[in-house]
Enzyme design. Structure first.
Site, mmCIF file in Angstrom:
data_model
loop_
_atom_site.group_PDB
_atom_site.id
_atom_site.type_symbol
_atom_site.label_atom_id
_atom_site.label_comp_id
_atom_site.label_asym_id
_atom_site.label_seq_id
_atom_site.Cartn_x
_atom_site.Cartn_y
_atom_site.Cartn_z
ATOM 1 N N SER A 1 33.495 41.567 37.210
ATOM 2 C CA SER A 1 33.615 42.754 38.273
ATOM 3 C C SER A 1 33.974 44.004 36.887
ATOM 4 O O SER A 1 32.451 44.066 35.951
ATOM 5 C CB SER A 1 34.522 43.010 38.562
ATOM 6 O OG SER A 1 34.233 44.231 39.578
ATOM 7 N N HIS A 2 34.500 44.600 36.903
ATOM 8 C CA HIS A 2 35.042 46.321 35.879
ATOM 9 C C HIS A 2 35.271 46.074 34.740
ATOM 10 O O HIS A 2 35.632 46.586 34.437
ATOM 11 C CB HIS A 2 35.632 46.750 36.946
ATOM 12 C CG HIS A 2 36.944 46.308 37.685
ATOM 13 N ND1 HIS A 2 36.598 45.079 38.198
ATOM 14 C CD2 HIS A 2 38.145 45.972 37.551
ATOM 15 C CE1 HIS A 2 38.098 45.013 38.519
ATOM 16 N NE2 HIS A 2 39.453 45.132 37.932
ATOM 17 N N ASP B 1 30.622 49.996 39.281
ATOM 18 C CA ASP B 1 30.763 49.229 38.008
ATOM 19 C C ASP B 1 29.960 48.403 37.596
ATOM 20 O O ASP B 1 28.555 48.336 37.434
ATOM 21 C CB ASP B 1 32.019 48.524 39.230
ATOM 22 C CG ASP B 1 31.491 47.241 39.638
ATOM 23 O OD1 ASP B 1 30.512 47.428 40.166
ATOM 24 O OD2 ASP B 1 32.333 46.589 39.153
ATOM 25 N N ASP C 1 29.727 46.407 43.086
ATOM 26 C CA ASP C 1 30.267 46.365 43.635
ATOM 27 C C ASP C 1 31.560 47.084 44.640
ATOM 28 O O ASP C 1 31.228 48.337 45.160
ATOM 29 C CB ASP C 1 30.729 45.228 44.354
ATOM 30 C CG ASP C 1 31.621 44.614 43.205
ATOM 31 O OD1 ASP C 1 31.727 44.976 42.729
ATOM 32 O OD2 ASP C 1 32.278 43.573 43.596
ATOM 33 N N ARG C 2 31.703 47.808 43.345
ATOM 34 C CA ARG C 2 32.104 48.967 43.281
ATOM 35 C C ARG C 2 31.297 50.483 43.333
ATOM 36 O O ARG C 2 29.979 50.616 42.816
ATOM 37 C CB ARG C 2 33.366 49.249 42.520
ATOM 38 C CG ARG C 2 34.276 48.108 42.749
ATOM 39 C CD ARG C 2 35.435 48.014 41.458
ATOM 40 N NE ARG C 2 36.321 46.951 41.490
ATOM 41 C CZ ARG C 2 37.620 47.312 40.969
ATOM 42 N NH1 ARG C 2 37.720 48.201 40.015
ATOM 43 N NH2 ARG C 2 38.247 45.797 41.218
ATOM 44 N N LYS D 1 31.194 43.799 48.623
ATOM 45 C CA LYS D 1 31.590 45.216 49.243
ATOM 46 C C LYS D 1 29.898 45.859 47.878
ATOM 47 O O LYS D 1 29.433 45.648 47.207
ATOM 48 C CB LYS D 1 32.634 46.343 48.094
ATOM 49 C CG LYS D 1 33.160 45.606 47.168
ATOM 50 C CD LYS D 1 33.896 45.698 46.255
ATOM 51 C CE LYS D 1 34.282 45.621 45.256
ATOM 52 N NZ LYS D 1 35.743 44.685 45.030
HETATM 53 C C1 G1P Z 1 41.331 44.262 42.225
HETATM 54 C C2 G1P Z 1 41.406 45.150 43.657
HETATM 55 C C3 G1P Z 1 41.174 44.909 44.649
HETATM 56 C C4 G1P Z 1 39.313 43.735 45.065
HETATM 57 C C5 G1P Z 1 39.474 43.031 43.193
HETATM 58 C C6 G1P Z 1 38.305 42.151 43.147
HETATM 59 O O1 G1P Z 1 41.896 42.906 42.445
HETATM 60 O O2 G1P Z 1 42.226 46.174 43.753
HETATM 61 O O3 G1P Z 1 40.940 45.584 45.774
HETATM 62 O O4 G1P Z 1 38.784 43.559 45.367
HETATM 63 O O5 G1P Z 1 39.933 43.433 41.762
HETATM 64 O O6 G1P Z 1 37.320 43.635 42.901
HETATM 65 P P1 G1P Z 1 44.040 43.534 41.697
HETATM 66 O O7 G1P Z 1 43.299 43.384 40.603
HETATM 67 O O8 G1P Z 1 44.330 44.267 42.556
HETATM 68 O O9 G1P Z 1 43.872 41.929 42.600
HETATM 69 ZN ZN ZN Z 2 32.890 44.356 40.765
#
Ligand code: G1P
Ligand code: ZN
Length: 544
Positions: free
Chosen positions: A113-114, A278, A282-283, A377
């Site tokens: 992801s990010h 990201d 998805d973000r 998302k």
């Molecule tokens: C974080 C975000 C959450 C999101 C997840 C995946 O998780 O807070 O909303 O769904 O990344 O993108 P966290 O690191 O807080 O568990």
């Molecule tokens: Zn992502």
């Protein structure tokens, strides 16, 4: 061609978290680490035999090699057909869209992801089920069990695939198709949004936009949709070429990491609309000229304006938001006379509600917004939704947000993250607060009184499954809140997240600086949780 059986032993750290198995790249580079987990997925999902599997990732370092490995293991496990994004690339939402369109039985998505990529960065692998969404806990538990008892995996002794050209090949009895996921995704977006109207706005010449793809996966999707199909001027998309290390950046669309975009939007004569996505697409972050829209407000505003958008003209069935997300969307749901569900953090909790047609829009404070069009998302989708609203209302982002506050009140909101805290100390902090929960209600802090305090527990309205200990909520009499939880996605140490929300109905008080509007809540949190001492930090790592 032959199938090889390779003996192996379990890696004990392969328990999937909120978003699949996410680790440092060097952990994934260990012998058989990826192979074990892929075999565990396939062993736990015998229904993939003779059926379709979607494979792709966000293009980060290791992505291409991992795709080759997955295809060979899936072929040896008799998967019927494998759809692979060209270049091995699929954004997370595009993967979800492909699974649904081609009625695949599942998908393997490679992404962290990010989180930053590269040999010193992070890598990840996630299994999505036939609805196109992240696997439910029962499925990830089954995968984990298989990974813990693995003694061998099977792999086809085939040459590497040509990932870069659209076409079909066969390995063993498996048909492998390299597909153009950009086209498939763009078609879905055309069905939801008024492309003609958005195009007219760009043609007018008076509307300028900047989209920062952060050298991550959305570049090709954004260029095709924004610049080619919607005629936004060339250069609207910046950092549009996906790179294995995201150009050394942190592909997280927030005020800290999307710096280039933020500087331009807040500079002199900035564009009218700015957005970023990201690593895996998805973000989303939404900005106006010198104006930041919080993700919680964005969800509420999309909901309040959904009737202006073709794909949502029929009205919304309901809204869902994760617990730490502000209650701004709840107020819109109230006005619309629909339900607003509060779920634990993580997109997977929206899946049942979407599948049961209970909700249309979902959102998280962590820059995640989406709808029933797929089961992840979707960053670009949110951007197009905003463009459709802007093209219809012909007002600035700031005007739209301020009018929204005037009508519904403003939920001042901020998240403070303390990253890479010693895990034991972070757990100790949470335990310390947990031990006070029973005694907090009724307590006064300056001019606030605690109404309720609990550790959030969720009963899924569809399958009645219970998920407990999802974060501490301290809720005050006027609905203002402090939320504390530990991240489930970090890869080193613990990340402590504090969420502050202050509801302000009075329009005369809608112009405060956010941190000022939240200052007393921030000091109450310090008082209750002893954050400085217990984390050994004077301030958060990131404030959004
Ligand atoms: C974080 C975000 C959450 C999101 C997840 C995946 O998780 O807070 O909303 O769904 O990344 O993108 P966290 O690191 O807080 O568990
Ligand atoms: Zn992502």
């Amino acid at each position: 061609m032959t199938i090889r059986t390779v003996p192996t032993t379990p890696y004990t750290d392969q328990k999937p978290g909120t978003s699949g198995l996410r680790k440092k790249t060097r952990v994934f580079a260990q012998p058989n680490y990826l192979e074990n987990f892929v075999q565990a997925i396939l062993s736990a999902q015998p229904e993939l035999r003779d059926e379709t599997l979607v494979v792709g990732g966000d293009g980060r370092y290791l992505n291409r090699a991992a795709v080759q490995t997955i295809v060979k293991i899936a072929s040896a496990n008799s998967v019927g057909r494998i759809l692979v994004g060209r270049g091995g690339i699929l954004s997370t939402p595009a993967a979800s869209a492909l699974i649904r369109k081609f009625k695949a039985r599942g998908g393997i998505v490679l992404s962290a992801s990010h989180n930053p990529g590269g040999p010193e960065g992070d890598f990840g692998i996630k299994f999505n089920t036939a609805n196109g969404g992240p696997a439910a806990e029962s499925v990830t538990d089954a995968i984990y069990r298989k990974a813990m008892e693995i003694s061998s995996y099977v792999i086809a002794d085939a040459p590497d695939l040509d990932l870069d050209n659209i076409g079909t090949t066969t390995v063993e009895n498996t048909r492998i198709e390299i597909v153009d996921s950009v086209e498939n995704y763009a078609t879905l977006m055309q069905h939801l949004f008024d492309f003609d109207r958005i195009r007219m706005m760009f043609h007018s010449g008076s509307f300028r936009m900047r989209f920062d793809a952060m050298h991550a996966v959305t570049g090709p999707y954004a260029r095709e949709i924004l610049e080619r199909q919607l005629d936004a001027s060339l250069g609207t998309v910046i950092n549009g070429v996906p790179l294995e290390d995201f150009g050394g950046g942190h592909p997280d669309p927030n005020l800290a990491y999307a710096k280039e975009l933020v500087d331009e939007m807040f500079g002199a004569n900035g564009p009218d609309f700015g957005a970023a996505s990201d690593g895996d697409g998805d973000r989303n972050m939404i900005l106006g000229k010198r104006f930041f829209v919080t993700p919680s407000d964005s969800l509420a505003i999309l909901a309040a304006n959904a009737h202006l958008v073709p794909g949502y003209r029929q009205g919304l069935k309901g809204i869902a938001r994760s617990m730490p997300t502000s209650a701004a969307a709840d107020r819109v749901a109230d006005a619309l006379g629909i339900e607003c569900y509060e779920t634990p953090t993580g997109w997977k909790y929206f899946g049942n509600l979407l599948d049961a047609n209970k909700v249309t829009l979902c959102g998280e404070e962590s820059f995640g917004t989406g709808s029933d069009h797929l089961r992840e998302k979707d960053g670009l989708w949110a951007v197009l939704f905003w463009l459709n609203i802007l093209a219809t209302r012909k007002q600035s982002v700031e005007t739209i947000v301020r009018e929204h506050w005037r009508r519904y009140g403003r939920n001042y909101y901020s998240r403070h993250d303390y990253e890479e805290v010693d895990a034991e100390r972070a757990n100790g902090l949470i335990e310390h607060v947990r031990s006070q929960l029973a005694s907090l209600p009724g307590k006064h802090f300056s001019n606030r009184t605690v109404a309720t305090a609990d550790d959030f527990s969720y009963t899924d309205p569809v399958d009645q499954s219970i998920t407990s200990r999802q974060g501490i909520r301290i809720i005050f009499a006027d609905g203002s809140r402090i939320v504390m939880r530990l991240s489930g996605t970090g890869t080193s140490g613990a990340t402590l997240r504090l969420y502050f929300e202050n509801y302000e109905p009075d329009p005369a008080r809608h112009d405060l600086d956010t941190q000022v509007a939240l200052a007393d809540l921030i000091s109450i949190a310090e008082h209750i949780a002893e954050i400085r001492v217990r984390t050994d930090r004077n301030e958060p790592t990131v404030i959004t």
